[in-house]
Scaffold this active site. Structure first.
Site, short mmCIF file in Angstrom:
data_model
loop_
_atom_site.label_atom_id
_atom_site.label_comp_id
_atom_site.label_asym_id
_atom_site.label_seq_id
_atom_site.Cartn_x
_atom_site.Cartn_y
_atom_site.Cartn_z
N GLU A 208 -23.54 79.20 -69.88
CA GLU A 208 -23.96 78.74 -71.20
C GLU A 208 -23.90 79.95 -72.11
O GLU A 208 -24.63 80.93 -71.91
CB GLU A 208 -25.38 78.17 -71.15
CG GLU A 208 -25.82 77.61 -72.49
CD GLU A 208 -27.30 77.24 -72.50
OE1 GLU A 208 -27.99 77.63 -73.46
OE2 GLU A 208 -27.75 76.59 -71.54
N CYS A 245 -31.20 78.48 -77.84
CA CYS A 245 -29.77 78.13 -77.87
C CYS A 245 -29.52 76.83 -78.62
O CYS A 245 -28.38 76.54 -78.97
CB CYS A 245 -29.23 78.03 -76.45
SG CYS A 245 -30.17 76.93 -75.37
#
Length: 481
Positions: A208, A245
């Protein structure tokens, strides 16, 4: 330690034991996390609870046994394509998994976070690279995990921790490591993904890498709840100092939105919050300076990044505004993720919706999330086309909400097309995360005494078995009408 023959019930017991151990140690873990990360007690208490719930969710996944995906095709001499052998397929753990912990979630994406939980649920031993931002917390959490493993009857070395970056890179090259998971910066993630791919035996790398998470507000939504949109946006951008995020990095508003004063005032009312460590502070200061210096940018709230006498750098929210054409022209300066409390408001012409659709398709190839705020009853054609554009570019598409806050639940998708992640078909949150660490194998005409427990007819593990009985192929296609 090979966990391949560990039953689903035994794996569930391990995960529940870890969850129990962490919950019981909250009084030790939370103060250590506060001291090393600067995050608030309430935020960390909620995150620790989320981590425990996640472990228990995967315990239930194990206990149910569906993740093994057992399929049994009975031997069939009358199979329509010729005699069929006895075929039995299920999922095996891939082997030892290397997990790189994140800085911004010292519990939920760190030592005992989702990657560790899903790998253990799959039956994989874990080697975790601790994040340098919270080493003492990592060591304490690892101690609790290893204690729980022993209490559940498993060897402590089912879970190991390393602290040195070079040692972790060497492990990534080690042929015994079968998969790796990473949450962190784009630069580091790309580097590690390249190492995983360049091995003599390449392995899956589930990275990620960051996300900008665009939000689009329609004229109807703006007319109905402009104040709520302004306050909700600023709260989402500034929560945890924007070190999430899923923070909304771009807010697309109709060009005559009239919210500049409200947005600026809401952002200016948010005090500075500690950034996780000086590396993040330096990177954020650089991104903020680049955005503020870009042509066509106007400032709604200048914000700040300041070093405190207590050793923490604190950031107050920075909001800027730019037109859609200027965003396209200044893409090199504006489109990268700003990991901190900065976001960009983009004006678009609601009378030229195609320009917005084209810009979204061109500028946002992959993100973890996208959000649409619409008015009650809005169903016009361009809104349907907007949804069609966004769903191709994200892992989670939200309506009338904000992307921060990732529910730990079976249907959650936390992943997206590159550059948000290196593996867009997978997730790091939700029960589907276990699939990353499994591989299927089929046994053909295997003697019963050599079959794994999950594939045996007496089914000692009591897991779901999907059977294709002999003779069924003669009727294939008759149930489709």
């Amino acid at each position: 330690m090979d966990l391949t023959e560990t039953s689903p019930a035994e794996r569930a017991a391990v995960l529940n034991a870890i969850g129990d151990e962490l919950a019981a140690a909250a009084g030790e873990l939370i103060p250590e996390a506060m001291a090393e990360t600067g995050l608030a007690e309430a935020r960390l208490a909620g995150e620790l609870k989320r981590t425990v719930v996640q472990l228990r969710m995967f315990a239930d996944v194990c206990a149910e046994g569906d993740f093994l995906d057992v399929r049994i095709d009975e031997a069939d001499p009358d199979f329509v394509l010729g005699p069929r052998p006895d075929l039995r397929r299920f999922n095996l753990p891939v082997g030892p998994v290397l997990v790189f912990a994140a800085s911004n979630f010292p519990f939920a994406f760190s030592v005992a976070g989702g990657d560790t939980a899903s790998a253990l649920a799959a039956g994989c031993p874990v080697v975790l690279k601790a994040h340098p931002g919270h080493p003492r917390l990592s060591a304490l959490t690892a101690e609790k995990v290893r204690s729980a493993l022993v209490r559940a009857g498993r060897p402590a070395d089912t879970f190991e921790v390393v602290y040195d970056q070079d040692a972790a890179v060497e492990l990534l090259r080690d042929d015994r490591i079968a998969a790796a998971a990473f949450t962190g910066s784009f630069k580091a993630g790309r580097l590690l993904a390249g190492i995983a791919a360049a091995r003599e035996r390449p392995i899956p790398f589930y990275g990620e890498l960051g996300s900008v998470n665009p939000v689009v507000v329609t004229p109807g939504a703006l007319a109905e709840r402009a104040d709520a949109i302004a306050s909700g946006f600023v709260a989402s951008v500034s929560g945890s100092a924007g070190q999430l995020c899923t923070k909304p990095g771009f807010l697309f508003l109709p060009q005559d939105h009239g919210l500049a004063r409200e947005l600026g005032a809401a952002a200016k009312a948010v005090p500075g919050h500690p950034l996780l460590h000086e590396g993040i502070a330096a990177a954020y200061a650089g991104r903020r300076a680049a955005v503020l210096a870009a042509p066509g940018v106007s400032v709604l709230a200048e914000g700040s990044v300041e070093a405190g006498q207590d050793g923490w750098s604190r950031a107050a929210p920075t909001l800027v505004e730019v037109g859609l054409d200027d965003l396209r022209a200044q893409r090199d300066a504006l489109l990268d993720e700003a990991f901190g409390p900065l976001s960009i408001v983009v004006r678009y012409d609601p009378d030229r919706p195609e320009a917005l659709l084209d810009a979204l398709a061109e500028l946002f190839p992959g993100a973890l999330t996208a959000t649409v705020h619409r008015g009650v009853g809005e169903h016009h054609d361009w809104l349907r086309r907007l949804v069609a554009v966004l769903r191709e570019r994200v892992g989670r598409l939200l309506f009338d909400g904000w992307p921060t806050g990732v529910a730990v639940t079976p249907a959650m998708q936390h992943g997206g097309p590159y550059p948000a992640t290196t593996a867009p078909a997978t997730t790091s949150v939700g029960t589907a995360a276990i699939r990353r660490f499994l591989r299927p194998v089929t046994f053909q005409n295997c003697p019963p005494e050599l079959l794994p427990a999950a594939l045996r007819d007496d089914n000692p593990w009591r897991v779901p078995q999907r059977r294709a009985v002999a003779g069924a192929s003669l009727n294939w296609g008759n149930h489709s009408a």
